[in-house]
Structure formats: C-alpha cells, structure tokens
Design a protein around this motif. Structure first.
Motif, mmCIF file in Angstrom:
data_model
loop_
_atom_site.group_PDB
_atom_site.id
_atom_site.type_symbol
_atom_site.label_atom_id
_atom_site.label_comp_id
_atom_site.label_asym_id
_atom_site.label_seq_id
_atom_site.Cartn_x
_atom_site.Cartn_y
_atom_site.Cartn_z
ATOM 1 N N PRO A 179 0.665 -1.346 0.113
ATOM 2 C CA PRO A 179 -0.093 0.122 -0.196
ATOM 3 C C PRO A 179 0.928 1.202 0.131
ATOM 4 C CG PRO A 179 -0.660 -1.654 1.351
ATOM 5 C CD PRO A 179 0.397 -2.095 1.058
ATOM 6 N N ASN A 180 1.863 0.974 0.540
ATOM 7 C CA ASN A 180 2.795 2.453 0.669
ATOM 8 C C ASN A 180 3.357 2.583 -0.800
ATOM 9 O OD1 ASN A 180 4.110 4.174 2.273
ATOM 10 N ND2 ASN A 180 6.053 3.244 1.829
ATOM 11 N N THR A 181 3.677 1.660 -1.519
ATOM 12 C CA THR A 181 4.286 1.755 -2.856
ATOM 13 C C THR A 181 3.102 2.533 -3.745
ATOM 14 O OG1 THR A 181 5.802 -0.132 -2.481
ATOM 15 C CG2 THR A 181 4.972 0.595 -4.847
ATOM 16 N N CYS A 186 0.991 7.414 -6.287
ATOM 17 C CA CYS A 186 0.181 8.507 -6.677
ATOM 18 C C CYS A 186 0.693 9.615 -6.410
ATOM 19 C CB CYS A 186 -1.062 8.160 -5.350
ATOM 20 S SG CYS A 186 -2.061 7.066 -5.746
ATOM 21 N N LYS A 187 1.723 10.000 -5.708
ATOM 22 C CA LYS A 187 2.460 11.201 -5.335
ATOM 23 C C LYS A 187 2.958 11.531 -6.532
ATOM 24 C CE LYS A 187 3.192 10.908 -0.257
ATOM 25 N NZ LYS A 187 4.192 10.567 0.782
ATOM 26 N N ASN A 188 3.704 10.470 -7.177
ATOM 27 C CA ASN A 188 4.469 10.804 -8.590
ATOM 28 C C ASN A 188 3.356 11.223 -9.784
ATOM 29 O OD1 ASN A 188 6.974 10.509 -7.439
ATOM 30 N ND2 ASN A 188 6.916 8.031 -7.901
ATOM 31 N N ILE A 189 2.285 10.460 -9.519
ATOM 32 C CA ILE A 189 1.281 10.882 -10.541
ATOM 33 C C ILE A 189 0.655 12.231 -10.295
ATOM 34 C CG2 ILE A 189 -1.227 10.237 -11.233
ATOM 35 C CD1 ILE A 189 -0.419 7.345 -10.534
ATOM 36 N N TYR A 190 0.546 12.663 -9.202
ATOM 37 C CA TYR A 190 -0.071 13.993 -8.980
ATOM 38 C C TYR A 190 1.087 15.039 -9.537
ATOM 39 C CZ TYR A 190 -3.250 11.624 -6.067
ATOM 40 O OH TYR A 190 -4.255 10.856 -5.331
ATOM 41 N N ARG A 191 2.313 14.761 -9.193
ATOM 42 C CA ARG A 191 3.410 15.768 -9.561
ATOM 43 C C ARG A 191 3.512 15.764 -11.087
ATOM 44 N NH1 ARG A 191 8.488 14.388 -10.502
ATOM 45 N NH2 ARG A 191 8.198 12.399 -9.858
ATOM 46 N N ARG A 192 3.812 14.403 -11.681
ATOM 47 C CA ARG A 192 3.659 14.630 -13.076
ATOM 48 C C ARG A 192 2.725 15.352 -14.037
ATOM 49 N NH1 ARG A 192 8.010 11.001 -14.343
ATOM 50 N NH2 ARG A 192 8.324 9.327 -12.866
ATOM 51 N N LEU A 193 1.303 15.047 -13.263
ATOM 52 C CA LEU A 193 0.219 15.617 -13.921
ATOM 53 C C LEU A 193 -0.139 17.201 -13.535
ATOM 54 C CD1 LEU A 193 -2.520 12.590 -13.752
ATOM 55 C CD2 LEU A 193 -0.782 13.225 -15.660
ATOM 56 N N HIS A 194 0.537 17.711 -12.564
ATOM 57 C CA HIS A 194 0.511 19.000 -12.138
ATOM 58 C C HIS A 194 -0.887 19.141 -11.561
ATOM 59 C CE1 HIS A 194 4.445 19.805 -14.050
ATOM 60 N NE2 HIS A 194 3.744 19.455 -15.361
#
Length: 211
Positions: A179-181, A186-194
């Motif tokens: 779950p931590n992965t 998700c954090k990376n997704i939010y960053r990449r999608l701005h």
C-alpha cells in the motif's frame, strides 16, 4: 468478368442466387457450396472476386468463413446474405471483414447492383448498419487520441484502478505491491500531471480518453 462463389445452405435460395447471377454475362460462377466447412476447404484452390455468404449456416457461420479464409484471400470480397435488414450479425460480419450485404428476397436487379457496387469499391448496406459502422470508427478514433501523460506503465495501472474506485489496499493486492508503494505512485502521478489530488488526476485521466 466478375467471378463469384456462393455459400448458402438453403437449396431453393442457393438455386435462386445461381439463376440470378447467370442472367448477367458480366458474372462467372466459380464455386457453389452448401456448408461453411465445404467452402473453407475448397476456397483456397478457387479464389473468386466475390463470395456471397449466408450469415446463418447450419454449423459454422458465414462469419466463421470470413475469419478462417480472409488472410488467404486478400483480393476476395465477402458479401453477406441475410433475411433481416437490421440483423445484429450483419454488424459482426462487417467487423470480421465483410464488405457489404444483400437481403434475401432482393430482386435479380438488386443482386446485380450490389455485386457491381462491391466490385467497383462500394459497400452495399442500409443507413442503419452504416451508422453503426461509423460509430465504431469514431470510437476507434477516440481511442487513438490518447495523449501521452508522461506516466510510467505502473503509474497508468494505478491511475486506471483508482478510476474504477479501488482503494490503496485493493490496488496493492491486485498489483502485488505494498500500500505504501501505491501511495508513492500516487504522489508521483500528481506531480507529473501537475494536479493536487486524486479527483484532479482522475479528471485529467478521463479528459485524455484513458477511461
């Protein structure tokens, strides 16, 4: 001269088709088959310009004939024969590779017109079926318009599962990761999608036809 083969299991209608085709000197009959199995076996050695195929044969269907022979008959066109104008199987046959269809009960002139139209590059079909074909093409076009969001394959998998309402734990179970992965993805997704949160990420996901 246009060469034609016929696949029809109904004796009377098969004879009617033969007689109708023989009335036009532009046509030549190359093969007459009562079953799909017979046609599949014989067509490789007898390649016509057009094959008239009854959609609903006794065992294998007319659609099976197309699927099993089309790769070996790239220059042969398949004209389906059906009893109903809006038969759903017509659409399935067109998706399988048929180029048009005629209705049982068509006049001799209508059969001739359909064969010539097909041979000259047309696709004889009703407006109802044509509309469904256009709809299919439009859906394919929409799928091809997916924009590269700059996400990894794994990130796209996570975002896709999020769009289906799965929780982090459910996603981790399905992808065999912790779950931590999932949370880090998700954090990376939010960053990449701005974007700032899951809702904004999912809106962008749907905006670019990934839903």
């Amino acid at each position: 001269m246009i060469s034609i083969s016929i696949i029809e299991d109904h004796d009377y209608y098969r004879a009617s088709l033969v007689n109708a085709i023989k009335e036009n000197d532009s046509f030549q009959i190359k093969g007459i088959y009562a079953t799909a199995e017979e046609a599949i076996e014989c067509l490789p050695g007898n390649t016509p310009d057009i094959v008239i195929v009854d959609i609903k044969l006794k065992n294998k269907s007319g659609i099976d004939v197309i699927l099993e022979t089309r790769n070996n008959h790239l220059n042969t066109q398949f004209l389906m024969c059906t009893g109903f104008q809006n038969d759903e199987k017509i659409f399935s046959a067109l998706k399988a590779g048929a180029a048009g269809y005629i209705i049982k009960g068509s006049t001799t002139a209508e059969i001739h017109d359909a064969l010539i139209d097909l041979y000259e590059g047309g696709s004889p079909m009703s407006p109802f079926i044509a509309r469904k074909v256009i709809g299919l093409l439009q859906n394919k076009d929409a799928c091809n318009k997916k924009v590269d969001l700059g996400l990894s394959v794994r990130e796209l998998e996570v975002l896709s599962l999020l769009s289906k309402g799965l929780l982090y734990k459910e996603i981790s179970d399905q992808l065999f990761i912790s779950p931590n992965t999932v949370k880090n993805h998700c954090k990376n997704i939010y960053r990449r999608l701005h974007v700032q949160n899951k809702i904004e990420a999912l809106n962008k996901f749907k905006e670019y036809n990934y839903n």
